[in-house]
Design an enzyme around this catalytic site. Structure first.
Site, PDB file in Angstrom:
ATOM      1  N   ASP A  19       0.833  -1.203   0.000  1.00  0.00           N
ATOM      2  CA  ASP A  19       0.000   0.000   0.000  1.00  0.00           C
ATOM      3  C   ASP A  19       0.871   1.257   0.000  1.00  0.00           C
ATOM      4  OD1 ASP A  19      -2.297   1.493   0.025  1.00  0.00           O
ATOM      5  OD2 ASP A  19      -2.687   1.244   2.165  1.00  0.00           O
ATOM      6  N   ASN A  21       1.439   3.298  -2.979  1.00  0.00           N
ATOM      7  CA  ASN A  21       1.991   3.722  -4.267  1.00  0.00           C
ATOM      8  C   ASN A  21       1.421   5.062  -4.724  1.00  0.00           C
ATOM      9  OD1 ASN A  21       3.511   1.389  -4.435  1.00  0.00           O
ATOM     10  ND2 ASN A  21       2.106   0.339  -5.821  1.00  0.00           N
ATOM     11  N   ASN A  22       0.101   5.212  -4.634  1.00  0.00           N
ATOM     12  CA  ASN A  22      -0.537   6.452  -5.076  1.00  0.00           C
ATOM     13  C   ASN A  22      -0.098   7.642  -4.233  1.00  0.00           C
ATOM     14  OD1 ASN A  22      -1.978   5.482  -7.257  1.00  0.00           O
ATOM     15  ND2 ASN A  22      -3.829   5.065  -6.091  1.00  0.00           N
ATOM     16  N   TRP A  24       2.654   7.914  -2.514  1.00  0.00           N
ATOM     17  CA  TRP A  24       4.065   8.177  -2.828  1.00  0.00           C
ATOM     18  C   TRP A  24       4.171   9.053  -4.067  1.00  0.00           C
ATOM     19  CZ3 TRP A  24       7.308   7.348  -6.951  1.00  0.00           C
ATOM     20  CH2 TRP A  24       8.684   7.347  -6.725  1.00  0.00           C
ATOM     21  N   HIS A  36       3.202   3.104  -9.014  1.00  0.00           N
ATOM     22  CA  HIS A  36       3.157   1.659  -9.230  1.00  0.00           C
ATOM     23  C   HIS A  36       4.457   1.168  -9.880  1.00  0.00           C
ATOM     24  CE1 HIS A  36      -0.922   1.612  -7.892  1.00  0.00           C
ATOM     25  NE2 HIS A  36      -1.357   2.369  -8.893  1.00  0.00           N
ATOM     26  N   GLU A  66     -11.611  -5.556  -5.728  1.00  0.00           N
ATOM     27  CA  GLU A  66     -12.242  -4.242  -5.607  1.00  0.00           C
ATOM     28  C   GLU A  66     -11.510  -3.159  -6.397  1.00  0.00           C
ATOM     29  OE1 GLU A  66     -13.552  -6.918  -2.673  1.00  0.00           O
ATOM     30  OE2 GLU A  66     -11.506  -6.141  -2.799  1.00  0.00           O
ATOM     31  N   ARG A  70     -11.254   1.500  -9.490  1.00  0.00           N
ATOM     32  CA  ARG A  70     -10.367   2.662  -9.626  1.00  0.00           C
ATOM     33  C   ARG A  70     -10.552   3.322 -10.996  1.00  0.00           C
ATOM     34  NH1 ARG A  70      -4.681   1.882  -6.407  1.00  0.00           N
ATOM     35  NH2 ARG A  70      -5.607   1.285  -4.413  1.00  0.00           N
ATOM     36  N   LEU A 130      11.873 -20.350  -3.367  1.00  0.00           N
ATOM     37  CA  LEU A 130      10.745 -19.541  -2.919  1.00  0.00           C
ATOM     38  C   LEU A 130       9.562 -19.680  -3.874  1.00  0.00           C
ATOM     39  CD1 LEU A 130       9.698 -17.113  -1.078  1.00  0.00           C
ATOM     40  CD2 LEU A 130      10.604 -15.631  -2.877  1.00  0.00           C
ATOM     41  N   ARG A 187       1.711  -4.891   6.147  1.00  0.00           N
ATOM     42  CA  ARG A 187       1.016  -3.874   5.355  1.00  0.00           C
ATOM     43  C   ARG A 187       1.803  -2.577   5.432  1.00  0.00           C
ATOM     44  NH1 ARG A 187      -5.104  -2.625   4.035  1.00  0.00           N
ATOM     45  NH2 ARG A 187      -4.775  -0.741   2.807  1.00  0.00           N
ATOM     46  N   ARG A 193      -5.425  -2.423   8.418  1.00  0.00           N
ATOM     47  CA  ARG A 193      -6.527  -3.339   8.104  1.00  0.00           C
ATOM     48  C   ARG A 193      -6.005  -4.346   7.090  1.00  0.00           C
ATOM     49  NH1 ARG A 193      -7.945   1.741   6.096  1.00  0.00           N
ATOM     50  NH2 ARG A 193      -7.783   1.934   3.824  1.00  0.00           N
ATOM     51  N   ILE A 194      -6.749  -5.441   6.876  1.00  0.00           N
ATOM     52  CA  ILE A 194      -6.261  -6.479   5.961  1.00  0.00           C
ATOM     53  C   ILE A 194      -7.012  -6.496   4.640  1.00  0.00           C
ATOM     54  CG2 ILE A 194      -5.281  -7.928   7.759  1.00  0.00           C
ATOM     55  CD1 ILE A 194      -7.750  -9.670   7.631  1.00  0.00           C
TER      56      ILE A 194
END
Length: 250
Positions: A19, A21-22, A24, A36, A66, A70, A130, A187, A193-194
């Protein structure tokens, strides 16, 4: 190679809500897509850090179900960036023995993007290092619902009795089946929040909230999260005394 720090314990599966990016980008008077793009560099740093520390699985929340709400221009830019990242990064992941998987409902993506995802998964399927899960068009409620639907269809087909629908049976149908459950959720960006991410899987995850915007989340910030995790006592319903006794006799 940088010397790895000695933490008393490390997570097996790290999940990250990337969370900020916008915000920033906004702080720098840049378009949202620039944030992004900068976030891709943070992804590289975190993937490398988790691989070096021996983390078994890393799940990155790249695009929620969701996020289609955007602005269309931002969504389009994100899809282009996703395609570009797949083209540029997959060979590097393969070279470093990293397995790439997409978790989420992929039918809404363009056919070309779906094809590129399938190619990336096929190329890296046999890798044993990984496991990198990219959660795209993903929602935790969707994940539980699709697992429940799978079990319901098995009941309908006479392959499963209703009383055999256990937590373990449902967990085996989730998008992360076969992997350890996330034990650390990070986060970034200051929110706490998740956001409909891995709802079932987070039942006992440790939560770590960083004020740092995702593009600035580097190897050092990852190590801060690992240090915080290392210092926590995970009880899973037991008392502190029970855990300490078990550790003493381990």
């Amino acid at each position: 190679m940088t010397e790895l720090k000695d933490f008393s314990r490390l997570p097996r599966h790290v999940a990250i809500i990337m969370d900020g990016n916008n915000r920033w980008a906004k702080a720098r008077n840049l378009p949202s897509v620039a944030g992004h793009k900068a976030g891709v560099e943070a992804v590289r740093a975190v993937v490398d850090g988790c691989a070096r520390y021996g983390v078994e699985a890393l799940t990155l929340f790249a695009f929620s179900s969701e996020n289609w709400r955007r602005p269309p221009g931002e969504v389009s830019g994100l899809m282009e960036l996703f395609m570009l990242a797949l083209k540029r990064e997959v060979k590097k992941l393969h070279k470093n023995n990293i397995r790439l998987r997409l978790i989420g409902e992929r039918s809404r993506f363009s056919e070309s993007l779906q094809g590129k995802i399938a190619e990336a998964e096929a190329l890296t399927r046999g890798n044993t290092g990984l496991t990198l899960n990219i959660a795209a068009n993903y929602g935790g409620q969707w994940d539980i619902a699709q697992a429940a639907e799978t079990l319901a269809r098995r009941v309908q087909a006479g392959q499963l009795r209703p009383e055999e629908i256990t937590p373990e049976a449902l967990e085996a149908e989730l998008s992360t089946a076969g992997q350890p459950l996330p034990d650390l959720c990070i986060r970034t960006g200051g929110e706490q929040r998740i956001s409909n991410f891995l709802l079932w899987q987070f039942a006992y995850a440790e939560l770590y909230f960083s004020p740092v915007y995702w593009p600035d989340f580097d190897r050092g910030e990852l190590e801060k999260a690992f240090a915080a995790f290392s210092g926590r006592q995970r009880r899973f319903g037991k008392t502190s005394e029970q855990i300490e006794a078990e550790e003493t006799h381990a």
